[in-house]
Write a protein that holds these residues in place. Structure first.
Motif, mmCIF file in Angstrom:
data_model
loop_
_atom_site.group_PDB
_atom_site.id
_atom_site.type_symbol
_atom_site.label_atom_id
_atom_site.label_comp_id
_atom_site.label_asym_id
_atom_site.label_seq_id
_atom_site.Cartn_x
_atom_site.Cartn_y
_atom_site.Cartn_z
ATOM 1 N N UNK A 241 41.380 -8.138 65.430
ATOM 2 C CA UNK A 241 42.298 -9.118 66.019
ATOM 3 C C UNK A 241 42.182 -9.084 67.539
ATOM 4 N N UNK A 242 42.091 -7.898 68.102
ATOM 5 C CA UNK A 242 41.955 -7.755 69.551
ATOM 6 C C UNK A 242 40.685 -8.446 70.042
ATOM 7 N N UNK A 243 39.587 -8.220 69.353
ATOM 8 C CA UNK A 243 38.320 -8.838 69.756
ATOM 9 C C UNK A 243 38.438 -10.356 69.781
ATOM 10 N N UNK A 244 39.064 -10.911 68.761
ATOM 11 C CA UNK A 244 39.185 -12.370 68.693
ATOM 12 C C UNK A 244 40.134 -12.899 69.758
ATOM 13 N N UNK B 157 48.642 -14.439 75.414
ATOM 14 C CA UNK B 157 48.691 -13.279 76.310
ATOM 15 C C UNK B 157 49.682 -12.239 75.801
ATOM 16 N N UNK B 158 50.850 -12.703 75.378
ATOM 17 C CA UNK B 158 51.894 -11.788 74.894
ATOM 18 C C UNK B 158 51.426 -10.997 73.687
ATOM 19 N N UNK B 159 50.843 -11.675 72.723
ATOM 20 C CA UNK B 159 50.416 -10.994 71.503
ATOM 21 C C UNK B 159 49.187 -10.115 71.722
ATOM 22 N N UNK B 160 48.312 -10.495 72.652
ATOM 23 C CA UNK B 160 47.192 -9.624 72.989
ATOM 24 C C UNK B 160 47.714 -8.330 73.618
ATOM 25 N N UNK C 254 48.176 -16.907 62.478
ATOM 26 C CA UNK C 254 47.630 -15.934 61.532
ATOM 27 C C UNK C 254 47.243 -14.639 62.255
ATOM 28 N N UNK C 255 46.624 -14.777 63.427
ATOM 29 C CA UNK C 255 46.252 -13.598 64.218
ATOM 30 C C UNK C 255 47.498 -12.838 64.670
ATOM 31 N N UNK C 256 48.510 -13.583 65.117
ATOM 32 C CA UNK C 256 49.738 -12.934 65.586
ATOM 33 C C UNK C 256 50.411 -12.164 64.445
ATOM 34 N N UNK C 257 50.382 -12.733 63.251
ATOM 35 C CA UNK C 257 51.000 -12.068 62.095
ATOM 36 C C UNK C 257 50.253 -10.784 61.739
#
Length: 231
Positions: free
Chosen positions: A159-162, A184-187, A145-148
């Motif tokens: 999203x970044x904070x989480x 790591x990739x999505x951050x 869900x975060x990645x989406x």
């Protein structure tokens, strides 16, 4: 050393003020705009001075209204005071308006550039086959869900904070450990989208080094080369 820094700051502020006042030549203005785009420190200082101009605009407008109601001096003094107030108010408002428009356009263009840079590197995650209810499945659904949201939302601050919190806990929270590379990739993608490229670089470099000869190492190297030109 501090005196030299103060002199440099004064020179920068004078150039910014000249830009705000519209006293630069067309060539100087174009060169200054290009420099703002490539120099984050200059851009941040210019935005600070824009905010100050906007604040002064509001303050001087209120001050002028107060003067109109309270001036009891002779007419020539009142006229001179109003003229000064109008002149300063015009400059402050004009400077703020010009710079707000410029930086709004710049931010929109910058966002499009960053989004175009990372869009080929988004990964599609399929959660349709994940069984609901277990601890692991809950973790996966939450992560996906975060990645989406990184792909679909303009503002990815939350999203970044989480993801930052999850990324920092990878060595202690083993429920997330199997998904370490995806996290790591999505951050890194979220950082780039949020124009925090300097934070994305060490994450991508670590992915590249720890996953030698793997697809994610190749992608990390490719993306590193692309974003280093955007700093």
């Amino acid at each position: 050393m501090d005196k030299e820094k103060d002199i440099l700051t004064d020179c920068v502020d004078e150039r910014i003020e000249s830009f705000l006042r519209g006293t630069m030549s067309s060539d100087e203005e174009e060169a200054f705009k290009q420099e703002i785009k490539s120099n984050p420190e200059l851009r941040n200082r210019a935005m600070e001075m824009t905010a100050l101009a906007k604040g002064l605009c509001t303050y001087e407008s209120d001050k002028e209204k107060s003067l109109k109601n309270s001036i009891v001096a002779d007419k020539s003094t009142a006229k001179e005071t109003r003229t000064r107030a109008h002149t300063f108010l015009w400059w402050a408002c004009s400077a703020a308006a010009v710079c707000v428009i410029f930086f709004s356009v710049f931010k929109a263009q910058r966002y499009r550039t960053l989004e175009e840079t990372i869009s080929p590197y988004y990964t599609q995650y399929d959660i349709s086959n994940i069984s609901r209810g277990g601890t692991d499945s809950t973790t996966v659904v939450h992560l996906y869900s975060l990645f989406e949201q990184i792909q679909t939302q303009h503002n990815v601050t939350n999203v970044i904070k989480e993801l930052e919190s999850i990324y920092a806990s990878l060595n202690s929270d083993y429920s997330y450990h199997p998904y370490a590379n995806d996290i790591a990739w999505n951050l890194a993608l979220a950082y780039i989208k949020d124009d925090q490229i300097d934070k994305a670089i060490p994450i991508l470099e670590k992915l590249k080094e720890e996953n030698q000869d793997s697809p994610i190492s190749v992608k990390s190297d490719e993306l590193l080369q692309r974003i280093k030109d955007l700093r």
